[in-house]
Design a protein around this motif. Structure first.
Motif, mmCIF file in Angstrom:
data_model
loop_
_atom_site.group_PDB
_atom_site.id
_atom_site.type_symbol
_atom_site.label_atom_id
_atom_site.label_comp_id
_atom_site.label_asym_id
_atom_site.label_seq_id
_atom_site.Cartn_x
_atom_site.Cartn_y
_atom_site.Cartn_z
ATOM 1 N N UNK A 12 1.126 -0.795 -0.036
ATOM 2 C CA UNK A 12 -0.100 0.038 -0.041
ATOM 3 C C UNK A 12 1.688 1.398 -0.115
ATOM 4 N N UNK A 58 2.308 -3.102 -4.398
ATOM 5 C CA UNK A 58 1.464 -4.001 -4.610
ATOM 6 C C UNK A 58 0.134 -3.978 -5.043
ATOM 7 N N UNK A 59 -0.095 -2.241 -5.563
ATOM 8 C CA UNK A 59 -1.545 -1.998 -6.069
ATOM 9 C C UNK A 59 -2.349 -2.110 -7.250
ATOM 10 N N UNK A 60 -2.185 -4.087 -6.991
ATOM 11 C CA UNK A 60 -2.424 -4.219 -8.504
ATOM 12 C C UNK A 60 -3.179 -3.873 -9.175
ATOM 13 N N UNK A 61 -4.440 -3.816 -7.551
ATOM 14 C CA UNK A 61 -6.408 -3.185 -8.903
ATOM 15 C C UNK A 61 -5.712 -1.759 -9.406
ATOM 16 N N UNK A 101 -6.314 -1.455 -13.164
ATOM 17 C CA UNK A 101 -7.145 -0.323 -13.714
ATOM 18 C C UNK A 101 -6.262 0.898 -14.693
ATOM 19 N N UNK A 148 -0.386 -13.071 -9.456
ATOM 20 C CA UNK A 148 -0.015 -11.581 -9.117
ATOM 21 C C UNK A 148 1.296 -11.612 -10.004
ATOM 22 N N UNK A 187 0.257 -11.043 -13.474
ATOM 23 C CA UNK A 187 -1.053 -9.731 -14.250
ATOM 24 C C UNK A 187 -0.152 -8.400 -13.986
ATOM 25 N N UNK A 194 -7.841 -14.013 -17.294
ATOM 26 C CA UNK A 194 -8.112 -12.304 -16.322
ATOM 27 C C UNK A 194 -7.106 -11.259 -16.806
ATOM 28 N N UNK A 197 -7.743 -8.072 -17.828
ATOM 29 C CA UNK A 197 -9.036 -6.848 -17.138
ATOM 30 C C UNK A 197 -7.427 -6.203 -16.743
ATOM 31 N N UNK A 198 -5.844 -6.368 -17.716
ATOM 32 C CA UNK A 198 -5.023 -5.926 -17.131
ATOM 33 C C UNK A 198 -4.086 -5.841 -18.470
#
Lengths: 357, 347
Positions: free
Chosen positions: A5, A32-35, A39, A267, A270, A300, A303-304
């Motif tokens: 984070x 670690x901000x995968x999302x 996005x 992870x 991605x 998946x 989405x990346x």
């Protein structure tokens, strides 16, 4: 270790459509901000291709596994006389293609560096395939093979590529790039051509109007810095030629000969796809290659930032030799199912990304 | 429709995948702020494959007269338990078909023998098995659970839930116990102080509303009893079963994206269940790693032996070290746990 984070100033740059530098790319790999990364990459992909995801009906031909190189990560190569060694004649290859039950419009031909075959074998191979399959596009020979051919032909790089093009070569695949960093390369694949030669060959191909792809083998002994260096070298060449169509990050499959048993997590796979999409702002496509990733991560990855999932890939041998646990081939229906379940639009393409249907 | 249900329906069908993942990840961080991912070392022992339920999604069951029908030999069973303990295992999961030739006396004797010989947690007999024992013995569910508990049963696995919607159950497993009976077994066990898990198998003929009804039923019971330790969703594996062929021909199987959506929604919805398991057995290691960012905080079991999913054509071979390595490479700290999610060892 990941930093949990952290707030990323790099997002300001991304959303202001500014080009990322090496430090930015490294910050993304360490985050670690995968999302957030996903996005941003997804939005970069949609800017270029809306909801479209490309696939192809292709098949692979690996004419031989005899190879004078001994790359440590390779479980495919053999020496003459070794168990399991094979070399196909041109007639055998033509016969295999003629017997193919499912249609294909792209042929991917890569193989070992055969110790004895002359340059004429390769010219005859592609011209005969073109004769029998005039509508099939031939994407063949990695830069490593092209370099080998220049020694056989004595025609120099430009002469060798021109000759291949005249005989029917449409495109170069992106293999043999591995990781450009010379230190890592010396440990992984000391006999293989240097990074500068790989780039030189793709540059020469682009200048002759031959498009190509680029790959990166990651998740073995390289560092994030090495990955970033690799991406930057590709972006720089692409700025000058514009000849690359797709970048394909290849997720390492562990083999005994390399001094690591680690392999990339789902992870990491991605994130690597997403960061590639963000850094390689001049590449049309990032490809999620299901042979290495498995079809689940491949889906998946849509989405990346991935906008291409390769194809049916009938008869792939090299990754499967290294223990890839993916299916031997995917049907067109299965690929369309994966894409539509991700609420994307499946578009069938040919090797040069023209829409087929 | 209740606001919570409406919102859940939106999450299953409309909320962008990464937004949903982020919400689930945030819920996970609140419940598990230490970046630890747990797993258990246990062995799945399927004592018989004979089953009268014959569910259309199952590739494991055999008829009583089939040449492949089996009931486990007691010596073999004890040997498996002793191997499990030697491998650092703390639990055995004992599950099997509804076999008409076995009765509650058989199960009680078996449990007693195991407990006499070994110190190990017995996680056994999903609700369909317990309800079948009860009906054969003419006992109530409560009496049956008491009998098993007294004989040595420690905790109950959440299998046989499939989708807790009687409409769906009629279609895919008409002979299996209904929703109310499944919940009753779990409720009685919880009231007797036993802990259980809850599962969901989706990707057959259910609608988003069925999935939400399932989550709601689990959430309500948990609100009353607090007895569920974990929730474990997985996708129907179409290989080898009657239903598999039908599903593949019609709508196609549930994909990784469907899995992550349901997993994430489970984490968000079940705010009263502490643990959500990723299912590497059905999704593969890489997708299970991704699942750790879509709500899951547990990697399940090392599955020293697993027959049911294997019969459906899914065989991911992994060892304890593979699981530890897989968790480490995601940035989380692996920890071996017991049945009750107490950490035994950090790696």
């Amino acid at each position: 270790m990941l930093e949990w984070h952290v707030s990323l100033r790099v997002f300001d740059k991304i959303y202001a459509a500014e080009r990322l530098d090496s430090d930015d790319a490294l910050e993304l790999f360490h985050s670690d901000d995968l999302f957030g990364i996903g996005r941003a990459a997804s939005s970069a992909a949609e800017t270029r291709h809306d909801k479209k995801v490309y696939y192809t009906r292709n098949r692979h031909i690996n004419p031989t596994n005899l190879c004078v190189n001994r790359c440590k990560f390779c479980a495919f190569s053999r020496s003459v006389g070794q168990d399991g060694a094979y070399a196909m004649t041109i007639d055998e290859i033509l016969h295999t293609l003629a017997a193919s039950a499912s249609p294909f419009n792209e042929l991917h031909i890569v193989g070992g560096l055969h110790p004895d075959w002359p340059f004429s074998y390769y010219l005859e191979l592609i011209s005969k395939i073109k004769l029998h399959h005039p509508h099939v596009q031939i994407k063949a020979f990695t830069a490593v093979e092209i370099d080998h051919f220049t020694k056989l032909s004595g025609l120099g790089l430009q002469g060798t590529l021109s000759k291949l093009k005249a005989h029917g070569l449409d495109m170069l695949p992106g293999g043999g790039a591995e990781i450009f960093n010379e230190g890592v390369r010396a440990r992984l694949c000391p006999e293989k051509i240097h990074a500068s030669r790989w780039l030189e060959i793709h540059e020469a191909a682009h200048n002759l109007g031959i498009k190509s792809n680029a790959t990166m083998l990651y998740g073995h002994i390289e560092t994030y810095e090495d990955r970033v260096e690799h991406l930057m070298a590709l972006r720089q060449l692409q700025d000058s030629t514009g000849g690359f169509q797709a970048f394909i990050p290849l997720s390492y499959q562990p083999v005994d000969a390399v001094e690591t048993t680690r392999y990339p997590s789902g992870i990491d796979d991605l994130k690597t796809i997403a960061i590639s999409r963000l850094v390689l702002d001049n590449f049309p496509h990032i490809k999620a290659y299901w042979i290495m990733l498995g079809q689940k991560i491949c889906q998946i990855a849509l989405f990346f930032g991935a906008t291409d999932i390769d194809g049916t890939v009938i008869e792939e041998k090299i990754a499967h030799s290294a223990g890839a646990s993916s299916a031997p081939a995917l049907t067109t229906a299965e690929m369309i199912h994966l894409i539509t379940r991700a609420h994307k639009e499946a578009v069938q393409r040919n090797a040069t990304y023209e829409e087929v249907q | 429709m209740d606001g919570k249900l409406k919102q859940a329906a939106r999450h299953l069908t409309e909320t962008p995948l990464l937004e949903l993942g982020q919400m689930a990840d945030d819920c996970r961080v609140v419940l598990h702020p230490e970046h630890i991912v747990t797993f258990i070392v246990d062995r799945n022992i399927n004592y018989t494959n004979v089953c009268v339920n014959k569910c259309s999604f199952c590739a494991f069951y055999k008829d009583e007269g089939s040449p492949e029908a089996y009931i486990i030999d007691e010596g073999v069973l004890m040997e498996k338990i002793s191997e499990t303990i030697a491998l650092g295992g703390t639990q055995i999961l004992i599950q099997g078909g509804l076999n008409p030739s076995l009765n509650i006396a058989y199960y009680s004797a078996l449990l007693q023998k195991i407990k006499k010989m070994f110190t190990i947690n017995i996680h056994g007999f999903s609700p369909p098995e317990i309800a079948y024992m009860a009906s054969k013995a003419g006992l109530s569910i409560r009496e049956t659970v008491i009998t098993l508990k007294d004989a040595g049963l420690d905790s109950i696995p959440g299998g046989g839930a499939e989708i807790l919607s009687d409409r769906v159950r009629q279609l895919i497993s008409p002979r299996k116990i209904n929703t109310a009976t499944w919940l009753e077994v779990m409720k009685e066990a919880h009231l007797l102080g036993m802990r259980t898990t809850a599962t969901m198998m989706f990707g057959t003929v259910e609608t988003p509303q069925d999935i939400i009804a399932h989550l709601e039923a689990i959430w309500r019971l948990q609100g009353q009893t607090g007895g569920f330790t974990a929730f474990i969703p997985w996708t129907f594996q179409p290989g080898g079963s009657v239903l598999g062929r039908e599903i593949i021909d019609s709508t196609g199987h549930a994909t990784a994206v469907d899995y992550l959506r349901v997993l994430a929604l489970s984490r968000i919805y079940l705010d009263n269940i502490k643990n959500i398991q990723a299912s590497w057995v059905t999704q593969g290691i890489k997708t299970a790693q991704v699942a750790l960012r879509f709500g899951a905080n547990d990697f399940g079991s090392t599955m020293i032996e697993e027959n049911v999913v294997k019969a459906a054509g899914v065989a991911f071979m992994v060892s304890k070290n593979d699981i530890i390595g897989a968790i480490k490479s995601t940035g989380f700290r692996p920890a071996q746990r017991d049945t009750y999610y107490n950490v035994l060892n950090y790696f």
